[in-house]
Write a protein that holds these residues in place. Structure first.
Motif, PDB file in Angstrom:
ATOM      1  N   LEU A   9       0.810  -1.291   0.138  1.00 54.28           N
ATOM      2  CA  LEU A   9       0.042   0.041   0.125  1.00 54.28           C
ATOM      3  C   LEU A   9       0.843   1.321  -0.051  1.00 54.28           C
ATOM      4  CD1 LEU A   9      -2.873   1.586   0.170  1.00 54.28           C
ATOM      5  CD2 LEU A   9      -2.751   1.227   2.609  1.00 54.28           C
ATOM      6  N   ASP A  10       1.967   1.099   0.707  1.00 55.29           N
ATOM      7  CA  ASP A  10       2.925   2.307   0.805  1.00 55.29           C
ATOM      8  C   ASP A  10       3.530   2.557  -0.540  1.00 55.29           C
ATOM      9  OD1 ASP A  10       2.442   2.924   3.509  1.00 55.29           O
ATOM     10  OD2 ASP A  10       4.110   1.707   4.074  1.00 55.29           O
ATOM     11  N   ARG A  11       3.915   1.569  -1.248  1.00 54.54           N
ATOM     12  CA  ARG A  11       4.685   1.784  -2.490  1.00 54.54           C
ATOM     13  C   ARG A  11       3.454   2.381  -3.553  1.00 54.54           C
ATOM     14  NH1 ARG A  11       6.375  -3.497  -0.823  1.00 54.54           N
ATOM     15  NH2 ARG A  11       8.606  -3.236  -0.329  1.00 54.54           N
ATOM     16  N   ARG A  12       2.341   1.776  -3.422  1.00 54.05           N
ATOM     17  CA  ARG A  12       1.105   2.101  -4.304  1.00 54.05           C
ATOM     18  C   ARG A  12       0.996   3.843  -4.142  1.00 54.05           C
ATOM     19  NH1 ARG A  12      -1.261   1.376  -9.187  1.00 54.05           N
ATOM     20  NH2 ARG A  12      -3.574   1.594  -9.024  1.00 54.05           N
ATOM     21  N   ILE A  13       0.934   4.185  -2.934  1.00 57.47           N
ATOM     22  CA  ILE A  13       0.763   5.489  -2.601  1.00 57.47           C
ATOM     23  C   ILE A  13       1.572   6.398  -3.314  1.00 57.47           C
ATOM     24  CG2 ILE A  13       0.585   7.075  -0.701  1.00 57.47           C
ATOM     25  CD1 ILE A  13      -0.860   5.095   0.881  1.00 57.47           C
ATOM     26  N   LEU A  14       3.025   5.762  -2.933  1.00 57.91           N
ATOM     27  CA  LEU A  14       4.264   6.893  -3.296  1.00 57.91           C
ATOM     28  C   LEU A  14       4.213   6.852  -4.842  1.00 57.91           C
ATOM     29  CD1 LEU A  14       7.110   5.445  -1.059  1.00 57.91           C
ATOM     30  CD2 LEU A  14       6.021   7.459  -0.840  1.00 57.91           C
ATOM     31  N   HIS A  15       3.726   5.657  -5.436  1.00 56.21           N
ATOM     32  CA  HIS A  15       3.897   5.777  -6.926  1.00 56.21           C
ATOM     33  C   HIS A  15       2.503   6.805  -7.431  1.00 56.21           C
ATOM     34  CE1 HIS A  15       4.325   4.447 -11.070  1.00 56.21           C
ATOM     35  NE2 HIS A  15       2.992   4.257 -11.210  1.00 56.21           N
ATOM     36  N   LEU A  16       1.596   6.722  -6.963  1.00 60.64           N
ATOM     37  CA  LEU A  16       0.273   7.724  -7.218  1.00 60.64           C
ATOM     38  C   LEU A  16       0.965   9.251  -6.982  1.00 60.64           C
ATOM     39  CD1 LEU A  16      -2.516   5.596  -6.280  1.00 60.64           C
ATOM     40  CD2 LEU A  16      -2.003   6.136  -8.502  1.00 60.64           C
ATOM     41  N   LEU A  17       1.405   9.345  -5.792  1.00 55.40           N
ATOM     42  CA  LEU A  17       1.927  10.899  -5.333  1.00 55.40           C
ATOM     43  C   LEU A  17       3.171  11.402  -6.438  1.00 55.40           C
ATOM     44  CD1 LEU A  17       2.088  10.744  -1.549  1.00 55.40           C
ATOM     45  CD2 LEU A  17       0.632  11.894  -3.005  1.00 55.40           C
ATOM     46  N   HIS A  18       3.891  10.381  -6.938  1.00 57.37           N
ATOM     47  CA  HIS A  18       4.997  10.590  -7.993  1.00 57.37           C
ATOM     48  C   HIS A  18       4.350  10.910  -9.228  1.00 57.37           C
ATOM     49  CE1 HIS A  18       9.372   9.951  -9.342  1.00 57.37           C
ATOM     50  NE2 HIS A  18       9.074  11.207  -8.492  1.00 57.37           N
ATOM     51  N   LEU A  19       3.283  10.467  -9.517  1.00 55.38           N
ATOM     52  CA  LEU A  19       2.683  10.714 -10.743  1.00 55.38           C
ATOM     53  C   LEU A  19       2.036  11.947 -10.805  1.00 55.38           C
ATOM     54  CD1 LEU A  19       0.765   7.139 -11.718  1.00 55.38           C
ATOM     55  CD2 LEU A  19       2.845   8.427 -12.918  1.00 55.38           C
ATOM     56  N   ASP A  20       1.439  12.522  -9.621  1.00 58.57           N
ATOM     57  CA  ASP A  20       0.634  13.698  -9.651  1.00 58.57           C
ATOM     58  C   ASP A  20       0.496  13.775  -8.193  1.00 58.57           C
ATOM     59  OD1 ASP A  20      -0.692  15.986 -10.173  1.00 58.57           O
ATOM     60  OD2 ASP A  20      -2.678  14.957 -10.622  1.00 58.57           O
ATOM     61  N   ALA A  21       1.651  14.565  -7.562  1.00 61.40           N
ATOM     62  CA  ALA A  21       1.370  14.899  -6.208  1.00 61.40           C
ATOM     63  C   ALA A  21       0.392  16.225  -5.839  1.00 61.40           C
ATOM     64  CB  ALA A  21       2.740  15.345  -5.517  1.00 61.40           C
ATOM     65  N   ARG A  22       0.426  16.939  -6.704  1.00 65.73           N
ATOM     66  CA  ARG A  22      -0.513  18.230  -6.442  1.00 65.73           C
ATOM     67  C   ARG A  22      -1.872  17.952  -6.501  1.00 65.73           C
ATOM     68  NH1 ARG A  22      -0.909  23.738  -9.526  1.00 65.73           N
ATOM     69  NH2 ARG A  22      -2.002  24.812  -8.058  1.00 65.73           N
ATOM     70  N   GLY A  23      -2.042  16.894  -7.684  1.00 64.18           N
ATOM     71  CA  GLY A  23      -3.560  16.925  -8.126  1.00 64.18           C
ATOM     72  C   GLY A  23      -4.309  15.490  -7.649  1.00 64.18           C
ATOM     73  N   ALA A  24      -3.079  14.832  -6.881  1.00 63.26           N
ATOM     74  CA  ALA A  24      -3.803  13.365  -6.493  1.00 63.26           C
ATOM     75  C   ALA A  24      -4.254  13.817  -4.847  1.00 63.26           C
ATOM     76  CB  ALA A  24      -2.897  12.446  -6.290  1.00 63.26           C
ATOM     77  N   SER A  25      -5.606  13.717  -4.631  1.00 69.06           N
ATOM     78  CA  SER A  25      -6.077  13.970  -3.332  1.00 69.06           C
ATOM     79  C   SER A  25      -5.987  12.661  -2.546  1.00 69.06           C
ATOM     80  CB  SER A  25      -7.513  14.643  -3.245  1.00 69.06           C
ATOM     81  OG  SER A  25      -8.526  13.392  -4.120  1.00 69.06           O
ATOM     82  N   ASP A  26      -6.197  12.709  -1.171  1.00 71.47           N
ATOM     83  CA  ASP A  26      -6.335  11.482  -0.501  1.00 71.47           C
ATOM     84  C   ASP A  26      -7.655  10.461  -1.036  1.00 71.47           C
ATOM     85  OD1 ASP A  26      -4.405  12.419   0.971  1.00 71.47           O
ATOM     86  OD2 ASP A  26      -5.582  12.950   2.669  1.00 71.47           O
ATOM     87  N   THR A  27      -8.687  11.174  -1.315  1.00 69.48           N
ATOM     88  CA  THR A  27      -9.758  10.353  -2.056  1.00 69.48           C
ATOM     89  C   THR A  27      -9.620   9.682  -3.228  1.00 69.48           C
ATOM     90  OG1 THR A  27     -11.344  11.989  -0.813  1.00 69.48           O
ATOM     91  CG2 THR A  27     -12.064  10.656  -2.609  1.00 69.48           C
ATOM     92  N   ASP A  28      -8.775  10.467  -4.145  1.00 68.01           N
ATOM     93  CA  ASP A  28      -8.338   9.717  -5.398  1.00 68.01           C
ATOM     94  C   ASP A  28      -7.265   8.758  -5.119  1.00 68.01           C
ATOM     95  OD1 ASP A  28      -9.733  11.854  -6.805  1.00 68.01           O
ATOM     96  OD2 ASP A  28      -7.939  13.210  -6.948  1.00 68.01           O
ATOM     97  N   ILE A  29      -6.717   8.930  -4.356  1.00 70.03           N
ATOM     98  CA  ILE A  29      -5.473   7.857  -4.168  1.00 70.03           C
ATOM     99  C   ILE A  29      -6.432   6.733  -3.466  1.00 70.03           C
ATOM    100  CG2 ILE A  29      -3.444   7.028  -2.907  1.00 70.03           C
ATOM    101  CD1 ILE A  29      -2.529  10.081  -3.077  1.00 70.03           C
TER     102      ILE A  29
END
Length: 171
Positions: A9-29
């Motif tokens: 889960l941590d790895r997936r969150i990091l990947h999604l943040l790396h793709l779009d840290a500004r646009g990715a909300s907690d809800t989107d992730i």
């Protein structure tokens, strides 16, 4: 877990943040990872507290911002002075990035952005005045960056040859 501080889960969150840290909300992730927004928020907070996430930086198109010249200086300094010199180089006009190499003669890579060649000349002189020996310099044409997709692959069970789009659902 000392050997591996990240779970899937941590790895997936990091990947999604790396793709779009500004646009990715907690809800989107949360939607992408099949957990709650609260879980995502707590995990991100933990990753920050552990020093795994150390910041969020904008990606800047320097040319569009009026700084069309990007120069990479390959410098040399004594290995014992490398970290000190890297910190000092950050104070030079136009320096946006300094990389310390583990060993070797060419052990500091300094990236400078500038409006004109006169600005590059000034940066060159300042680097020299610090005591750095400039081994070479190159004008950067383009830089291509991507998130390290190892984070995503472990979660998705993908091989390195065929990554999928992040928005596709996993079954």
């Amino acid at each position: 877990m000392v050997d591996d501080p990240l779970d899937n889960l941590d790895r997936r969150i990091l990947h999604l943040l790396h793709l779009d840290a500004r646009g990715a909300s907690d809800t989107d992730i949360a939607t992408e990872t099949d957990v709650t927004g609260t879980t995502v928020h707590n995990r991100i907070k933990e990753l920050e507290e552990q020093g795994i996430i150390i910041g969020y930086n904008p990606e800047i198109d320097y040319e569009a911002a009026g700084y069309p010249m990007r120069v990479l200086f390959i410098c040399s300094t004594d290995l014992s002075d490398r970290s000190k010199m890297a910190e000092q180089a950050l104070g030079v006009r136009g320096v946006v990035n300094v990389r310390e190499m583990l060993a070797g003669e060419e052990n500091l890579h300094v990236e400078v952005v500038a409006e004109a060649t006169s600005d590059v000349k000034e940066s060159t002189e300042q680097l020299h005045d610090l005591g750095l020996r400039i081994v070479s310099s190159d004008i950067l044409a383009e830089e291509h960056v991507q998130p390290w997709n190892h984070f995503h692959q472990e979660v998705a069970g993908e091989d390195a040859e065929s990554p999928t789009d992040i928005g596709e659902s996993e079954e």
